[in-house]
Design a protein around this motif. Sequence first.
Motif, mmCIF file in Angstrom:
data_model
loop_
_atom_site.group_PDB
_atom_site.id
_atom_site.type_symbol
_atom_site.label_atom_id
_atom_site.label_comp_id
_atom_site.label_asym_id
_atom_site.label_seq_id
_atom_site.Cartn_x
_atom_site.Cartn_y
_atom_site.Cartn_z
ATOM 1 N N MET A 1 74.492 5.665 113.415
ATOM 2 C CA MET A 1 73.246 6.244 113.900
ATOM 3 C C MET A 1 73.112 5.811 115.346
ATOM 4 O O MET A 1 72.952 4.631 115.641
ATOM 5 C CB MET A 1 72.069 5.767 113.066
ATOM 6 C CG MET A 1 70.856 6.609 113.268
ATOM 7 S SD MET A 1 69.703 6.365 111.926
ATOM 8 C CE MET A 1 68.394 7.399 112.532
ATOM 9 N N GLN B 1 70.395 5.972 119.916
ATOM 10 C CA GLN B 1 69.091 6.131 119.287
ATOM 11 C C GLN B 1 68.058 5.395 120.132
ATOM 12 O O GLN B 1 68.101 4.184 120.251
ATOM 13 C CB GLN B 1 69.105 5.560 117.865
ATOM 14 C CG GLN B 1 67.795 5.703 117.126
ATOM 15 C CD GLN B 1 67.448 7.141 116.834
ATOM 16 O OE1 GLN B 1 68.234 7.881 116.277
ATOM 17 N NE2 GLN B 1 66.261 7.552 117.219
ATOM 18 N N VAL C 1 75.202 10.125 114.237
ATOM 19 C CA VAL C 1 73.936 10.785 113.901
ATOM 20 C C VAL C 1 72.995 10.517 115.073
ATOM 21 O O VAL C 1 72.454 9.421 115.199
ATOM 22 C CB VAL C 1 73.333 10.220 112.594
ATOM 23 C CG1 VAL C 1 72.016 10.911 112.264
ATOM 24 C CG2 VAL C 1 74.317 10.338 111.444
ATOM 25 N N TYR D 1 66.087 11.119 112.964
ATOM 26 C CA TYR D 1 65.587 9.957 112.234
ATOM 27 C C TYR D 1 65.280 10.267 110.769
ATOM 28 O O TYR D 1 65.442 9.411 109.909
ATOM 29 C CB TYR D 1 64.381 9.329 112.938
ATOM 30 C CG TYR D 1 63.137 10.172 112.992
ATOM 31 C CD1 TYR D 1 62.204 10.127 111.971
ATOM 32 C CD2 TYR D 1 62.885 10.997 114.077
ATOM 33 C CE1 TYR D 1 61.058 10.897 112.022
ATOM 34 C CE2 TYR D 1 61.748 11.761 114.139
ATOM 35 C CZ TYR D 1 60.830 11.718 113.109
ATOM 36 O OH TYR D 1 59.703 12.494 113.163
ATOM 37 N N GLY E 1 68.577 10.209 109.177
ATOM 38 C CA GLY E 1 68.998 8.821 109.184
ATOM 39 C C GLY E 1 68.344 8.001 108.085
ATOM 40 O O GLY E 1 68.994 7.195 107.425
ATOM 41 N N ARG E 2 67.058 8.216 107.868
ATOM 42 C CA ARG E 2 66.357 7.493 106.797
ATOM 43 C C ARG E 2 66.997 7.771 105.437
ATOM 44 O O ARG E 2 67.196 6.857 104.638
ATOM 45 C CB ARG E 2 64.890 7.908 106.741
ATOM 46 C CG ARG E 2 64.043 7.360 107.846
ATOM 47 C CD ARG E 2 62.635 7.904 107.720
ATOM 48 N NE ARG E 2 61.779 7.440 108.789
ATOM 49 C CZ ARG E 2 60.562 7.903 108.987
ATOM 50 N NH1 ARG E 2 60.062 8.826 108.185
ATOM 51 N NH2 ARG E 2 59.834 7.433 109.986
ATOM 52 N N ILE F 1 70.402 6.037 105.288
ATOM 53 C CA ILE F 1 70.228 4.591 105.124
ATOM 54 C C ILE F 1 69.849 4.280 103.680
ATOM 55 O O ILE F 1 70.374 3.352 103.072
ATOM 56 C CB ILE F 1 69.178 4.046 106.115
ATOM 57 C CG1 ILE F 1 69.740 4.070 107.540
ATOM 58 C CG2 ILE F 1 68.736 2.632 105.728
ATOM 59 C CD1 ILE F 1 68.713 3.812 108.631
ATOM 60 N N ILE G 1 75.005 4.906 106.130
ATOM 61 C CA ILE G 1 75.111 4.508 107.536
ATOM 62 C C ILE G 1 75.834 3.165 107.598
ATOM 63 O O ILE G 1 75.488 2.236 106.881
ATOM 64 C CB ILE G 1 73.721 4.387 108.199
ATOM 65 C CG1 ILE G 1 72.961 5.719 108.186
ATOM 66 C CG2 ILE G 1 73.842 3.829 109.612
ATOM 67 C CD1 ILE G 1 73.377 6.716 109.229
ATOM 68 N N LEU H 1 74.221 0.903 113.306
ATOM 69 C CA LEU H 1 73.014 1.389 113.969
ATOM 70 C C LEU H 1 73.051 0.919 115.413
ATOM 71 O O LEU H 1 73.203 -0.283 115.683
ATOM 72 C CB LEU H 1 71.784 0.822 113.256
ATOM 73 C CG LEU H 1 70.415 1.149 113.795
ATOM 74 C CD1 LEU H 1 70.149 2.655 113.711
ATOM 75 C CD2 LEU H 1 69.351 0.401 113.004
#
Length: 193
Positions: free
Chosen positions: A6, A10, A127, A131, A134-135, A138, A143, A146
């Motif tokens: 990610m 970010q 990614v 978000y 991503g959530r 995760i 993932i 980060l």
Amino acid sequence: MGKIVMSGPQNVSLDGVVQDPDGKEGFERGGWFVQFGGKDLEEWNKVALDDALGAEAWLLGRRSYEFFGARWRPRTGELADRLNSMPKYVVSSSLEHLDWNNSTVLQGDLVTAVTKLKQELHGEIVVPASYQLGRTLIEHDLIDELRLVVFPVVLGAGERLFGENSGTKPMRLARNKAIGDGLVYLTYEFVRD
């Protein structure tokens, strides 16, 4: 096997807000990327280029795909050329026509499709900015790493990088460095049994 990162990088405020960094979504506190990135954005661009050059592919949600496609399709230059040529995989149930070069919609169950993609590719699958996607990734332990660029501002409201999840997600700091005078680039690896 691929590694899902990610990144992009970010961008996040000190209090974890990722919403509307460029101010185009209409969020009342949007636009913090330029406002608080200031003179460090040239150095940020170097980090973004390195990130793109190290990626085998991008994995995006629909909104991020549309945002980045509109922004980068008409551009040229080293970063634009890389983003326009790299494979892009899009998680969407509503997109039918993909107009950004080398783009593919992932079909079926998200977790199954991303797990399969991770098995098929061998490099970094980045990614960027997605978000919500991503959530979910995760939550399902998909993932691996980060990468955050922390901006020196507390926004006090807005969508945050992390939402509630079903359990603790331990990480370890792998790298950190300053970007210019005000930004910090942090790389965390997820710790799994």
